[in-house]
Design an enzyme around this catalytic site. Structure first.
Site, PDB file in Angstrom:
ATOM      1  N   ASP A   1       0.636   8.881   2.509  1.00  0.00           N
ATOM      2  CA  ASP A   1      -0.793   8.847   2.268  1.00  0.00           C
ATOM      3  C   ASP A   1      -1.286  10.097   1.529  1.00  0.00           C
ATOM      4  O   ASP A   1      -2.257  10.041   0.792  1.00  0.00           O
ATOM      5  CB  ASP A   1      -1.511   8.715   3.612  1.00  0.00           C
TER       6      ASP A   1
ATOM      7  N   ASN B   1     -10.128   6.572   2.384  1.00  0.00           N
ATOM      8  CA  ASN B   1     -10.840   6.704   1.121  1.00  0.00           C
ATOM      9  C   ASN B   1     -10.156   7.668   0.164  1.00  0.00           C
ATOM     10  O   ASN B   1     -10.630   7.924  -0.926  1.00  0.00           O
ATOM     11  CB  ASN B   1     -12.272   7.174   1.397  1.00  0.00           C
ATOM     12  N   ARG B   2      -9.020   8.202   0.608  1.00  0.00           N
ATOM     13  CA  ARG B   2      -8.344   9.193  -0.218  1.00  0.00           C
ATOM     14  C   ARG B   2      -7.756   8.546  -1.470  1.00  0.00           C
ATOM     15  O   ARG B   2      -7.740   9.149  -2.538  1.00  0.00           O
ATOM     16  CB  ARG B   2      -7.251   9.854   0.614  1.00  0.00           C
ATOM     17  N   ALA B   3      -7.276   7.317  -1.306  1.00  0.00           N
ATOM     18  CA  ALA B   3      -6.600   6.646  -2.417  1.00  0.00           C
ATOM     19  C   ALA B   3      -7.539   6.452  -3.603  1.00  0.00           C
ATOM     20  O   ALA B   3      -7.109   6.517  -4.753  1.00  0.00           O
ATOM     21  CB  ALA B   3      -6.040   5.311  -1.960  1.00  0.00           C
TER      22      ALA B   3
END
Lengths: 367, 629
Positions: B157, B240-242
């Protein structure tokens, strides 16, 4: 405190360094995740709520929020250079000798020099060893000067502030035991390497983690006053805003922080006001009854549930500038205050949140 | 030395590395490749493309905590008498590249530290009497051999670009690899990088520098960001990092191509390298049909590209959904047909690895120091100094006196340490036990068996939080065994991933044993030394290993005589059982066959496995846990 000399310089010096180098993302610029933000703020307003555990998906801004909290916290007054961040009153209570010395000295009013520092938010890294957490003998002083001196650890630095553990479910078991002991008593007792020290260590414990990485010990979970759950934001507009702000921050952190300063200032003012008034917030019998009945209906053991509900409800009222906590406040904090206190049934598939919602609805319908 | 351009194949990985070189906000690249495909060579060649002062630090998978995070500098500390801290590998990679070969073999605790440091951009050292903060902003290049198992999701991730695994089978390509390698060896032997090669390196470096400078000017439209977010939603990407990574990847691609605005190609690449590998589900069924239709018509579209260009640009400005559709359609060819192949959904199965790291008493967590000789142990410096501290005054005096009498003046050491002061480190391995539940999911009673096994697995996890035990669940039915739950400590994950329990079909018992053996192997590589297999079955195997591997079409066909076929199945089981036994697997066979039908197959199996035999025809979750504890 026992009469053991304490190493000062190193920890205070580092505090300064950290404050200068880190540019945190502003708390007020965090999009969504209202439950988490509220839980953190309620603990700032009333530390007796007992900390918050934030569990949720990866990449949802858990650690960003906690680290951002540092910048909206008010200042605290401590005795100048005190490694335990104690107020003058505490020092006088802890150290009768110091009190006597001060009284005998020229300043009749027993005045200790004080300073204002930001409320500490101390990070407990996963690889921390017990001696650095609790403090230990100052080896340099022992070797070079032959002096037995105590070098305070992270717990000392966190006194009167926040102790943050990211990935708390991955923390080593024996460290968890130490933390539980200290969090329960508010005192850190060190008996090792010929050192015998006892110092105050009252802090708000904030933990975060991803439930998929591993289970949290039930004893540890119970210690946290509130338990916030966060999930991935699915609203497209909000997500676009997240990307936009994140890019702006990464491109020029200082400018971004400056742009958000008005909001930060406003929040700081609100927090300070709430802290001042929280002790005066009243809770009518109706709301208290509601909290008690809710806990009974959910079959929650002990009284920690009701107490936390009441404290959180009062803090919420104070935050919103009201002098009275109502049933509505209890309802608004019920989820984070109770979701980790329900009995655990291995094969229960209903989410704790749903069970609380249902109990709330039933109580409402009855009255 | 081979240069970046010399490496044949791994094209997507190369592209990802270039994007990373342009935009460090992508945090890292990971790619899978089998042994000998040149992954390490590629990583090193990548380092040559970076500015000269950028460090390239290689992290060995068996790294110790103090080497990783930093610890006392032994020499300097002893010489000076004050604590001198040595920066760890993570801090040394600051401003450069951290390279890990074998990302999936990292110790659980090392992985946790790595994630922590990547999140903070700094190493916080609070150990062994030391306290320091070292900046540690680096990009991570991680490679792994998929046969050794998967890279844990927590780490994936944090890594922006995830290159999907592709086998390199083209014979021409292979020949090219050998040829180039040979040529390079010769030029290396001649003592210089060939002119052409150094030209290549210069060109690439210039290209990267140019793209880096351009990056801040590249513009991405709101509609394009929205399209990426839509795609990420419909693929069920967690967190929401992607989104941020996807945008950064598109920007980097545009910059690398020398453009100031993001186009469809950039978005497609971002989708491929950032969002698709993170998918937890396939787009909705009708979405998928639609995208497949689009995919079929894609060649046409590219043929008419000239006139289509403007039209699609117009669409870009108005309809994010359309871009999303376009994106997904382009990607649909790459979408695995089977959701089980998505690493973020259920982790893929690996084959047995030949490279399991063995347990080492020098690894794990340093818990306390004891008196002892330094031979074969690691010295606990701090504790040694503590033991020596009280005697310093006396010893210095002794040293002075001794000196004057012998009249050979030499400086007294700052710290006098004697043998009796020496303390060595004792480690505790955090490893617990891996419980592998292998459940017969064939036949009519399978649903019950599966449910109770799930209950037992979850119970075990809830009791096991102190012991750090892990649980895996294998179901076997039809042609082969399937890992429904990869080794995990998480109750939550167990509940979620065991939500749907497939049942029915034949009984491929042999495949179940093989799968359990593979899981145990992989776990050992990660420092979990012991595995217990809980086999719930009636023992009546009717599908052999041939049936479990459709690729083995060249294997001899099973003989038509049913009796010899059965004998063959039995022989196979016996062989596998011996393998498990030799590997030290503990086994408990839970016979779930109704009494009057039992012909003793399960008890025979338990005998072969050298395990316990328990007869529980209506095994309940509580009973199973009791048997285990």
């Amino acid at each position: 405190m026992t009469a053991v000399e304490v190493t000062h310089a190193r920890s205070s010096e580092r505090n300064g360094v950290m404050a200068r180098t880190a540019v945190n993302y502003p708390f007020t610029a965090i999009v969504g995740q209202d439950e988490m933000k509220l839980c953190l703020l309620l603990n700032v307003i009333d530390p007796r709520i007992g900390g918050v555990m934030i569990m949720g998906h990866r990449g949802t801004g858990k650690s960003t929020a906690v680290r951002a909290l540092a910048d909206v916290l008010p200042m605290l007054t401590r005795v100048k250079g005190d490694p335990f961040n104690r107020s003058p009153e505490e020092v006088l209570l802890d150290e009768p000798n110091a009190a006597k010395a001060a009284a005998n000295g020229s300043a009749q009013s027993a005045k200790l020099k004080t300073e204002r520092i930001p409320v500490p938010v101390v990070d407990l890294p996963l690889g921390a060893t017990e001696d650095r957490v609790c403090g230990t003998i100052d080896i340099e002083a022992a070797l070079t000067q032959g002096v037995k001196r105590f070098e305070p650890g992270l717990l000392a630095r966190a006194n009167r502030g926040f102790l943050y553990i990211d990935e708390v479910n991955l923390l080593d078991d024996h460290l968890v035991d130490v933390l539980l002991d200290v969090a329960a008593s508010g005192w850190n007792v060190v008996e090792r390497e010929g050192i015998s020290v006892r110092h105050p260590a009252r802090f708000v414990l904030v933990g975060s983690g991803n439930p998929e990485e591993g289970e949290l010990r039930p004893q540890l979970l119970d210690r946290f006053g509130l338990h916030a759950r966060i999930t991935t934001i699915t609203d497209v507009a909000q997500r676009m805003e997240i990307v936009r702000r994140r890019r702006a921050f990464d491109a020029d952190p200082q400018a971004f922080v400056a742009a958000w300063e008005p909001q930060q200032k406003a929040l700081r003012r609100r927090i300070t006001a709430a802290q001042k008034h929280v002790a005066d917030v009243e809770m009518p019998d109706d709301a208290l009854m509601f909290a008690a009945e809710l806990c009974m209906r959910l079959g929650i053991d002990g009284h920690r549930g009701e107490l936390t509900l009441a404290r959180a409800a009062c803090a919420l009222a104070a935050f919103e500038g009201r002098r009275c906590a109502a049933r509505e406040d209890v309802k608004r904090v019920a989820l984070p205050a109770l979701r980790h206190r329900l009995r655990r049934d291995p094969l229960e598939t209903t989410d704790a949140g749903e069970r609380i919602e249902r109990a709330l609805a039933e109580l409402e319908a009855r009255t | 030395m081979l240069t970046f351009a010399d490496i044949v194949g791994l094209d997507t990985a190369k592209q990802a590395l270039l994007l990373l070189a342009v935009n460090p906000a992508l945090a890292g690249v990971t790619f899978a490749a089998t042994v000998g495909s040149g992954k390490s060579t590629l990583a090193r060649a990548f380092a040559a493309l970076l500015p000269d002062d950028a460090p390239f630090v290689e992290l060995p998978v068996n790294v110790t905590e103090d080497r990783l995070l930093g610890g006392l500098d032994l020499e300097a500390t002893l010489a000076s008498g004050t604590r001198v801290i040595e920066r760890g590998l993570l801090a040394r990679a600051h401003g450069g590249v951290l390279y890990v070969d074998g990302l999936n073999l990292l110790d659980h605790s090392v992985m946790a530290y790595l994630i922590e440091v990547m999140t903070r951009g700094a190493v916080h050292v609070e150990r062994e009497g030391l306290s320091a903060v070292h900046p540690a902003r680096f990009v991570l290049v991680g490679t792994y051999d998929p046969s050794d198992g998967e890279v844990p999701r927590g780490l994936l991730d944090r890594i922006g670009l995830i290159v999907p695994f592709a086998l390199q089978t083209d014979a021409d390509l292979r020949a090219e690899v050998v040829r180039r390698n040979h040529l390079r060896r010769r030029s290396d032997a001649a003592g210089c990088l060939s002119e052409a090669a150094s030209d290549e390196v210069h060109m690439l470096r210039a290209m990267i520098a140019d793209a880096r400078a351009r990056l801040s000017q590249v513009h991405i439209q709101d509609e394009q960001v929205e399209a990426l977010i839509h795609a990420s939603l419909s693929l069920g990407v967690e967190g929401n990092r992607a989104d941020v990574f996807a945008v950064q990847a598109a920007l980097a691609k545009a910059a690398l191509d020398g453009r100031n605005s993001v186009d469809d190609d950039d978005l497609r690449l971002a989708l491929r390298l950032v969002l698709l590998p993170r998918a937890t589900r396939l787009p909705e069924a009708d979405d998928r049909r639609k995208t497949e239709d689009d995919a079929a018509s894609l060649p046409n579209r590219s043929n008419q590209n000239h006139e289509g260009q403007e039209a699609s640009n117009e669409a870009l400005q108005t309809q994010p959904e359309q871009i999303e559709e376009l994106l997904l359609s382009a990607a649909s060819a790459e979408l695995p047909k089977d959701v089980l192949n998505l690493p973020f959904a259920v982790q893929r199965r690996g084959r047995s690895g030949g490279r399991g790291a063995t347990l080492n008493s020098q690894r794990g967590r340093f818990v306390r120091a004891v008196e002892g000789a330094p031979q074969g142990n690691r010295i606990a410096l701090l504790q040694t100094l503590m033991a020596a501290a009280p005697w310093q005054a006396v010893r210095r005096r002794e040293a002075r006196d001794g000196q004057s009498s012998r009249a050979i003046p030499h400086a007294a050491p700052r710290v006098c340490i004697r043998k009796e002061d020496l303390r060595v480190k004792r480690f505790r391995d955090k490893a617990g036990m891996l419980y592998i539940f292998a459940v017969d999911a064939s036949g009519s009673m399978a649903i019950n068996r599966m449910r109770e096994a799930k209950g037992a697995a979850i119970r075990l996890l809830q009791d096991a939080y102190v012991h750090r035990d892990q649980v895996a669940l294998v179901a076997f039915r039809g042609r082969r065994a399937q890992v429904l739950l990869q080794p995990s400590q998480s109750v939550e994950r167990a509940k979620r991933e065991l939500d749907v329990l497939p049942t029915g079909g034949g009984t491929p018992l042999a495949s179940a044993l093989l799968t359990a053996w593979q899981l145990a192997r992989q776990a050992r590589g990660r420092g979990i030394p012991q595995a217990t297999l809980v086999l719930m079955t009636d023992g009546r195997a009717n599908v052999g290993l041939e049936g479990s591997d459709s690729d083995r079409s060249d294997a001899q066909l099973p003989p038509s005589d049913p009796r010899s076929q059965k004998a063959q199945l039995q022989a196979e089981l016996q062989r596998l059982a011996a393998l498990l036994r030799a590997d030290g697997m503990q086994t408990i066979v839970i016979d779930t066959q109704a009494n009057y039908l039992s012909r003793g197959e399960a008890s025979k199996l338990a005998e072969w496995l050298g395990g316990r035999y328990v007869y529980l025809p209506n095994a309940r979750a509580e009973q199973i846990t009791k048997v285990l504890t």
